[in-house]
Scaffold this motif. Structure first.
Motif, PDB file in Angstrom:
ATOM      1  N   VAL A  69       0.823  -1.342  -0.179  1.00 48.19           N
ATOM      2  CA  VAL A  69      -0.328  -0.245   0.338  1.00 48.19           C
ATOM      3  C   VAL A  69       1.470   1.327  -0.052  1.00 48.19           C
ATOM      4  N   GLY A  70       0.335   1.717  -0.843  1.00 50.97           N
ATOM      5  CA  GLY A  70       1.156   3.224  -0.743  1.00 50.97           C
ATOM      6  C   GLY A  70       0.410   4.279  -0.372  1.00 50.97           C
ATOM      7  N   THR A  71       1.174   5.074   0.593  1.00 54.23           N
ATOM      8  CA  THR A  71       0.187   6.557   1.224  1.00 54.23           C
ATOM      9  C   THR A  71       0.887   8.113   0.219  1.00 54.23           C
ATOM     10  N   ASN A  72      -0.279   8.974   0.726  1.00 53.18           N
ATOM     11  CA  ASN A  72      -0.328  10.053  -0.054  1.00 53.18           C
ATOM     12  C   ASN A  72      -0.644  10.871   0.769  1.00 53.18           C
ATOM     13  N   THR A  73      -0.431  12.219   1.101  1.00 60.08           N
ATOM     14  CA  THR A  73      -1.367  12.921   1.956  1.00 60.08           C
ATOM     15  C   THR A  73      -2.219  13.912   1.107  1.00 60.08           C
ATOM     16  N   VAL A  74      -3.312  14.174   1.321  1.00 55.69           N
ATOM     17  CA  VAL A  74      -3.860  14.779   0.154  1.00 55.69           C
ATOM     18  C   VAL A  74      -3.146  16.658  -0.165  1.00 55.69           C
ATOM     19  N   GLN A  75      -2.584  16.969   0.047  1.00 51.68           N
ATOM     20  CA  GLN A  75      -1.776  17.684  -0.318  1.00 51.68           C
ATOM     21  C   GLN A  75      -0.439  17.513  -1.149  1.00 51.68           C
ATOM     22  N   ASP A  76      -0.168  16.312  -0.921  1.00 49.02           N
ATOM     23  CA  ASP A  76       0.702  15.760  -1.874  1.00 49.02           C
ATOM     24  C   ASP A  76      -0.207  15.568  -3.454  1.00 49.02           C
ATOM     25  N   PHE A  77      -1.579  15.230  -3.075  1.00 52.90           N
ATOM     26  CA  PHE A  77      -2.715  15.104  -4.017  1.00 52.90           C
ATOM     27  C   PHE A  77      -2.352  16.688  -5.156  1.00 52.90           C
ATOM     28  N   PHE A  78      -2.679  17.749  -4.114  1.00 55.10           N
ATOM     29  CA  PHE A  78      -2.729  18.846  -4.998  1.00 55.10           C
ATOM     30  C   PHE A  78      -1.957  19.296  -4.955  1.00 55.10           C
ATOM     31  N   ASN A  79      -0.327  18.889  -4.977  1.00 58.07           N
ATOM     32  CA  ASN A  79       0.941  19.647  -5.695  1.00 58.07           C
ATOM     33  C   ASN A  79       1.189  18.522  -7.084  1.00 58.07           C
ATOM     34  N   ARG A  80       0.500  17.683  -7.117  1.00 56.59           N
ATOM     35  CA  ARG A  80       0.390  16.916  -8.348  1.00 56.59           C
ATOM     36  C   ARG A  80      -0.569  17.179  -9.271  1.00 56.59           C
ATOM     37  N   ASN A 126     -11.750   3.082  -6.525  1.00 54.82           N
ATOM     38  CA  ASN A 126     -12.009   3.839  -5.847  1.00 54.82           C
ATOM     39  C   ASN A 126     -12.901   3.364  -4.367  1.00 54.82           C
ATOM     40  N   SER A 127     -12.399   3.701  -3.020  1.00 58.88           N
ATOM     41  CA  SER A 127     -12.960   3.667  -1.887  1.00 58.88           C
ATOM     42  C   SER A 127     -13.279   4.915  -1.478  1.00 58.88           C
ATOM     43  N   ILE A 142      -9.692   8.049   0.799  1.00 58.82           N
ATOM     44  CA  ILE A 142      -9.331   7.223  -0.924  1.00 58.82           C
ATOM     45  C   ILE A 142      -8.612   6.283  -0.393  1.00 58.82           C
ATOM     46  N   ILE A 143      -8.898   5.197  -1.312  1.00 54.09           N
ATOM     47  CA  ILE A 143      -8.040   4.171  -0.767  1.00 54.09           C
ATOM     48  C   ILE A 143      -8.798   3.307  -2.371  1.00 54.09           C
ATOM     49  N   ASP A 144      -7.690   3.027  -3.650  1.00 49.35           N
ATOM     50  CA  ASP A 144      -7.972   2.456  -4.537  1.00 49.35           C
ATOM     51  C   ASP A 144      -6.554   1.782  -5.332  1.00 49.35           C
ATOM     52  N   THR A 145      -7.970   1.337  -6.124  1.00 44.07           N
ATOM     53  CA  THR A 145      -6.797   0.536  -6.689  1.00 44.07           C
ATOM     54  C   THR A 145      -6.619  -0.172  -8.180  1.00 44.07           C
TER      55      THR A 145
END
Length: 152
Positions: A69-80, A126-127, A142-145
């Motif tokens: 399982v890879g983990t990111n913060t929501v801020q990482d997502f915003f930055n991406r 997505n879950s 959120i966790i996704d496959t």
């Protein structure tokens, strides 16, 4: 008289309960749809309001030896999203919404197909875990496959 009051209260509750549930379900679906509209447009003003500030995001990475399982913060997502080149179009298409609600907590299971610049990239599920705040439904987790096969 008390018996009729209880019956009336029960009937009113039965009448309004499905309506409230349907409104919540629609609101949850809208939060998720707006998130992906914002992602496609690279518009953080649509993405950020969908989340609680401490929200977490995880991805299940399948491997023959077992998933990690890879983990990111929501801020990482915003930055991406903010640093994705303008010419790159990220299009996550939700295929279905399966929503469960218990009071102020909800779960949404959303199978999807993901495209980059119109070309198929991967599919999965997505879950989402959401919480109803004073500002409406917010994503807290959120966790996704993700996979390239078995997407039909």
């Amino acid at each position: 008289m008390k018996k009729y009051s209880i019956l009336l209260a029960f009937l009113i509750g039965m009448y309004f309960s499905p309506t409230v549930f349907a409104q919540d379900e629609q609101a949850i679906q809208q939060v998720i749809a707006t998130l992906f509209e914002g992602m496609k447009a690279k518009d953080l003003s649509k993405i950020e309001p969908a989340f609680l500030p401490a929200a977490q995001m995880q991805t299940v990475n399948a491997a023959p030896a077992g998933a990690t399982v890879g983990t990111n913060t929501v801020q990482d997502f915003f930055n991406r999203i903010a640093t994705t080149p303008v010419e790159t179009i990220l299009d996550e298409q939700i295929l279905d919404y399966q929503i469960k609600i218990d009071g102020q907590m909800a779960s949404a299971w959303t199978p999807y197909r993901f495209y980059v610049n119109g070309a198929f990239s991967h599919c999965g599920v997505n879950s989402f875990q959401l919480v109803k705040t004073s500002d409406g439904w917010k994503i807290t987790y959120i966790i996704d496959t993700r996979r390239k096969e078995g997407c039909d």
